[in-house]
Design a protein around this motif. Structure first.
Motif: not given
Length: 53
Positions: A1-3, A16-20, A50
């Motif tokens: 996760m990246k803010s 919140n950006l959820y990346l694989p 999702a």
């Protein structure tokens, strides 16, 4: 996760950006973004969508 933060008209938004796992950040990738208005949404839209696929 990246803010992350971004502008929505005159409002600064945060998310919140959820990346694989294993994502190659150098390459371009398709994405789906869900955005409830800054006033909020009564029911969450992202979780049901999702989990598909």
């Amino acid at each position: 996760m990246k803010s992350v933060t971004f502008r929505n008209g005159a409002i600064d938004m945060a998310a919140n950006l959820y990346l694989p796992a294993g994502l190659d950040a150098v390459k371009r990738h398709a994405a789906i973004a869900f955005d409830a208005s800054y006033q909020g949404e009564r029911r969450p839209l992202a979780p049901p969508c999702a989990g598909r696929g």
